[in-house]
Design a protein around this motif. Structure first.
Motif, short mmCIF file in Angstrom:
data_model
loop_
_atom_site.label_atom_id
_atom_site.label_comp_id
_atom_site.label_asym_id
_atom_site.label_seq_id
_atom_site.Cartn_x
_atom_site.Cartn_y
_atom_site.Cartn_z
N LEU A 46 0.81 -1.22 0.00
CA LEU A 46 0.00 0.00 0.00
C LEU A 46 0.84 1.27 0.00
O LEU A 46 0.36 2.35 -0.37
N VAL A 47 2.09 1.16 0.41
CA VAL A 47 2.98 2.33 0.54
C VAL A 47 3.08 3.13 -0.76
O VAL A 47 3.06 4.37 -0.71
N PRO A 48 3.16 2.52 -1.94
CA PRO A 48 3.27 3.32 -3.17
C PRO A 48 2.08 4.25 -3.43
O PRO A 48 2.18 5.17 -4.24
N PHE A 49 0.96 4.04 -2.74
CA PHE A 49 -0.22 4.87 -2.96
C PHE A 49 -0.30 6.06 -2.00
O PHE A 49 -1.25 6.83 -2.05
N VAL A 50 0.72 6.21 -1.16
CA VAL A 50 0.78 7.32 -0.22
C VAL A 50 1.64 8.42 -0.85
O VAL A 50 2.76 8.17 -1.28
N PRO A 51 1.11 9.65 -0.90
CA PRO A 51 1.90 10.74 -1.49
C PRO A 51 3.19 11.02 -0.72
O PRO A 51 3.25 10.83 0.50
N VAL A 52 4.20 11.45 -1.42
CA VAL A 52 5.46 11.82 -0.79
C VAL A 52 5.21 13.01 0.14
O VAL A 52 4.45 13.92 -0.19
N GLY A 53 5.83 12.98 1.30
CA GLY A 53 5.74 14.09 2.24
C GLY A 53 4.47 14.12 3.06
O GLY A 53 4.14 15.14 3.66
N VAL A 54 3.76 13.00 3.11
CA VAL A 54 2.52 12.95 3.88
C VAL A 54 2.81 13.18 5.37
O VAL A 54 3.86 12.78 5.88
N SER A 55 1.89 13.85 6.04
CA SER A 55 2.01 14.12 7.47
C SER A 55 0.71 13.68 8.14
O SER A 55 -0.29 14.40 8.11
N TRP A 56 0.72 12.48 8.70
CA TRP A 56 -0.50 11.89 9.25
C TRP A 56 -0.92 12.58 10.55
O TRP A 56 -0.09 12.97 11.36
N SER A 57 -2.23 12.69 10.73
CA SER A 57 -2.80 13.14 12.00
C SER A 57 -3.88 12.15 12.42
O SER A 57 -4.39 11.38 11.59
N HIS A 58 -4.20 12.17 13.70
CA HIS A 58 -5.12 11.20 14.27
C HIS A 58 -6.07 11.90 15.22
O HIS A 58 -5.66 12.77 15.99
N SER A 59 -7.33 11.53 15.18
CA SER A 59 -8.34 12.07 16.08
C SER A 59 -8.88 10.93 16.95
O SER A 59 -9.54 10.03 16.45
N LEU A 60 -8.59 10.99 18.24
CA LEU A 60 -9.09 9.98 19.16
C LEU A 60 -10.61 10.04 19.24
O LEU A 60 -11.27 9.01 19.32
#
Length: 185
Positions: free
Chosen positions: A140-154
């Protein structure tokens, strides 16, 4: 004079035929099950390695994703579905969703507690209950854009995944992409 032996002979012949027929059915069934059980691990491996792009995921599964542009996802069996033991198999899903910009913005604004996710984050009680982006399956990694910055909402995780599925969602609204993990149980 009535011959009583003939009906008894017919009953015995029919009984013998039924015993042979049932035995043949049982043997064929056992052979078919054995062949299927030997093919099952290879089929399971092929199914698990396949990256799917069909739009199986809806607002009901992943609230807030809207009418997304594309999705790439995989599944893994949580147990061994090739065992002959009866019962359901739990499934684990991961996917990368390319969101429409307006849906990414609405999702980000819909919850006030989005926090940046450390690159090496792993599951922990009270934080990330399930897989994190650092545990994304390699296909799945190839489908993630370069420089992505993930965030999470509990709060998103706590309110959205209570109906038959467990899971989590990570978001980068600027890149209009989300990573999800789901567990059917």
């Amino acid at each position: 004079m009535i011959k009583r032996g003939r009906p008894l002979l017919v009953v015995a012949a029919v009984g013998a035929f039924l015993i042979v027929a049932v035995s043949v059915v049982v043997v064929v069934s056992l052979i078919r099950d054995d062949v299927a059980s030997r093919a099952c691990p290879a089929q399971l491996q092929a199914d698990e390695s396949k990256v799917r792009s069909d739009r199986n995921w809806t607002e009901m599964d992943l609230p807030g994703v809207g009418d997304y542009a594309e999705v790439h996802w995989q599944l893994r069996a949580a147990g061994d579905p090739c065992l002959r033991a009866p019962g359901p198999t739990d499934w684990h899903y991961q996917g990368v969703i390319r969101l429409r910009p307006e849906d990414a913005t609405a999702l980000a604004q819909g919850y006030s507690d989005w926090q940046s996710v450390p690159v090496s984050a792993t599951p922990s009680p009270g934080g990330y209950e399930w897989d994190t982006p650092s545990q994304m399956w390699s296909a799945l990694v190839p489908f993630v854009p370069v420089g992505v910055s993930w965030s999470h909402s509990l709060s998103y995780a706590n309110t959205q995944f209570q109906h038959g599925r467990w899971g989590d969602l990570y978001l980068d609204p600027d890149k209009t992409v989300a990573f999800f993990v789901l567990y059917d149980h």
